[in-house]
Each structure stands twice: as C-alpha cells, then as structure tokens.
Write an enzyme that holds these catalytic residues in place. Sequence first.
Site: not given
Length: 512
Positions: A42, A452
């Site tokens: 499971c 940036d």
Amino acid sequence: MDADAVGTAGLDIESCYRAVKSRDRRFDGVFYTAVSTTGIYCRPSCPARTPAYANVTFHRSAAAAQAAGYRACKRCLPDATPGSPDWDVAATAAGRAMRLIADGVVDREGVDGLARRVGYTSRHLSRILAAELGAGPLALARARRAQTARVLIETTSLTYAEIAFAAGFSSVRQFNDTVREVYAATPTELRGRRGGGRASTGSVTMRLAVRTPFAGRALLDFLAHHLVPGVEVAGPGWYARTLDLPHGPGTVRLALGDEPQEGQTALVTASYELTDLRDTAAAVERTRRLLDADCDPLAIAAHFAGDPVIGPLARRHPGLRVPGQVDGDEVAIRTVIGQQVSVAGACTVTGRLVAAHGRPVASAVPGLTHLFPDAATLAEVDPASLPMPRSRGRALVALAGALAAGAVALDRGPDRAAVREALLSLPGIGPWTADYVAMRALADPDVFLPTDVGVRNALTGLGHDPVTVVGRAAEWRPWRSYALMHLWNTLMPPTAATVQTVPTVWAGTEEA
C-alpha cells in the site's frame, strides 16, 4: 515525522511506521508498505486499518514490493502515487535512472541504453538500483508498464491488445500475466470494476497524480506568458501543446486549477492525441515533468515559513511549481533565443523559427500546428538567416550542434554538474543560461539567478533592497528555484481569455 527521516541509503523503519499510523500523504511514492498477513502493498496513506508493526516491511519502490511477492492494494492504488521528490532533490544515479525508466527508455533501448545515458555500465547501474530502490532496471520498467496498463484499462475503451503494446509489453500474454500478478485481477476484472472509459485509438484521457497544495493557476499563467505560436496555446483553465515523442508526434491538453488541500494528492486531467500509442508512457512522464508533479510543496513551504521575503509569497501562493519541460533541447534553445530580449520578443522570434523549421502536425486543438524544431535540423541552419543578432544565431546553432551530437544531453540522465560544464564550454552560453536550463530542463530545485532583471524588479516592487536580499539567497537552499519562482510570480500577468500575444514583463540577462 521529519521528511528527512527517510534517507536515500535505506529506510528508517520506525519513522516509516509512524508515517503509516498517521496516514501521512507526504510519503506516498517515497516508500511502500507491504503487509505479510494480506500479501498486499500500500501507499503510506492507505485508509485501511493500520497493520501491526510485526507484519509490515517497507520498500523503496513498487517494483521492490512486487519482487517480494506482494500485490498492489485495490483500495489505495499505490502504483498511482507521485514519484519520490528525492529523485530530483538529490539527483543520484538511481533518481536519474528512474526518470528515464518512466520515459520508457528501457522499453526502447534496453538496460544497456539506460546505463549509457546515466553514465555507468549496465551491471553497475543494476547494483545501484537494487541497493537504493530494491529492484533492478527490468523490474522497475515492468512495474511502470503495469501501472500504465492499469490506467489505460480503467480510463479508456482501447482493446486489450492495444493497451498491451501502448504500455510497452512485448506480447498480449506478457501483459495478461503481469496484470494478474501485480493486481490479482484479470484485465477484464479491472475494467469491469472501474467501468472503462470513452477514449478511442490514439486518444487517451487520464488523471495525473500531483502532490498538494498545487498552484495550477500560477503554473498556467507562467506557461501562457511564454507561449510559442504553433507549439503552445492556452486559455482560462487550460494549456495545450505539441509533443515530439519517440514514435511520432502528439498533443496534450491540461486542465489546470488550484488544488489547495494540504497533504493530499490531486489529479490533473490530461488529454492526449498520440500518433502511436506506444508513446503513452513517454507522454505521461514528460507531462509530469512539465507540472513538477513530484515536488514536496509542504517541505518547501516549511523551509520558507520564517523568511521575511519568500515566506509571505509562499503563504499567498501555496504549492507554487517550477515549470518543467517536455523536451530539454527545446528549453535550451528557447533560453538562448530569449537572451537579452523581452519575453514577448522571444516568443515572436521563436514562433518564426517554428514556422520555418518545425515539422507540421495535424491537431484537433486550434493553434497547434508544428512540433518544435529538433536540434539536428537547427544545427544545419545558417546563423545569418536567423531573426536575431548574428552572435546569438551562432550560439544557437552551436548549441543545436552539441545537442544533436550528444555532447550535451538534457534528458536528465547525466550528472547535472557535468551538463552545466558542457553548456558553459559552448560559445554564447554563460551562467544565466546554463543555470536556467538546469532549473527547467534538469529539474534542479536549487538554482538562483542573481543577475536576473526579473529578480531585481520583483524585489524592488516588494519594497526590498535587491543587493541585500540577493546577498543572502544562500539561506533559501536547497529550494532556491522555488524562491526564484515566487519572485517571478509577482510579475506574471493572469492568463487572458484568449491568449495570443503576451506583454513584456521581464527578461533575463546573459552574455552575448
């Protein structure tokens, strides 16, 4: 339970059992619980009654549980979990191999081809996978085929023969035997229980598991802001694009919305049109890359919780993703085109490149007309003919040549540091480009771009001093890519009702 309690070299059994007792969904896909008294395995969050400690063992992969003789739970469908976030965070050889296995490399190129891409001998790679994931490459590929087959059985009306070959099985008999062994049910029983679907040959609609919270709208806004005409289209709540797949072209249309439920698994609906159904697994894996479906948003949010800059942004947009890619070469080429120009300008130029050199495709989605040009085609283009400065044209053609020759590989197989070094050795490729490619194409979660323009604009707009904040960006490790996305997200316009031309918001910087 601390998410770091489960290490890459082994499983902390006590921590695993605590996660199972609390049904902690964060660990779905990180490990699997096998129960000796029932013979099933499971996911940790399975809603069934918690098994006794003495009756459970834990496995790193579904394939390892299957190899140990356990069948998949029919209630929690453990094979349908997102992949482990460790595969991208640590980027070990095992994690890189798992990404390639999910893309179908073993089915197409065999174990030797997989090993070659990762940079090891097949024997050594098999040892690594067995040690870290509890199963070898063939078993891992078999588990992936079984999962693909189950999804197709339950969500389409394809014939079983079509499903067998779409999932990568070499014969219908192999398909039938594997489904029976893994799911303790025949293909007919699986289809009867779920009711089947409405898809026909070449058309597949499925739901892709992603960890929550999932900021699907913000992801859509980013993708819509960077649309390349002919290759991508978007509208309110959806995004679509063409796919250049191993056996032929295809398209995918994604329904994208926010999924804020913490600790749960959300399902993103993906509708595919495929020339060859053998490309189903590859199309799904590449879409999952685009969605950043396997990241751990709760761990990321916890890391930023006390940060004065990123903390408020993370609370405002829980589950923000780093947009990935469906083709690493495309990301690199688009990044070079976008050097020192606006987003709108880059999209326009790239659209011209697509119209001139992309392969036309037929699509039921209006606006999708071409595949993105492949590297081999662009490597033969005269730089002087490209609609960009001559130096950038030369850089683009040189990059395309390196990609086509295999000198640079962006399939997530090689070591990231080696890829970055190879990129930086090319003319016109500097740190901004190499790092942006690492973030988008290689799924590096710890990239920051200090030069940036968008970062500076975002910080200024938020009332922070860019120099001071950038100087302490190391505090955001190992999730700097997500910090970067939170900053960029403050500049992103919402998806327009009809997406055609995008406005200029920010542009990166790079060496000419």
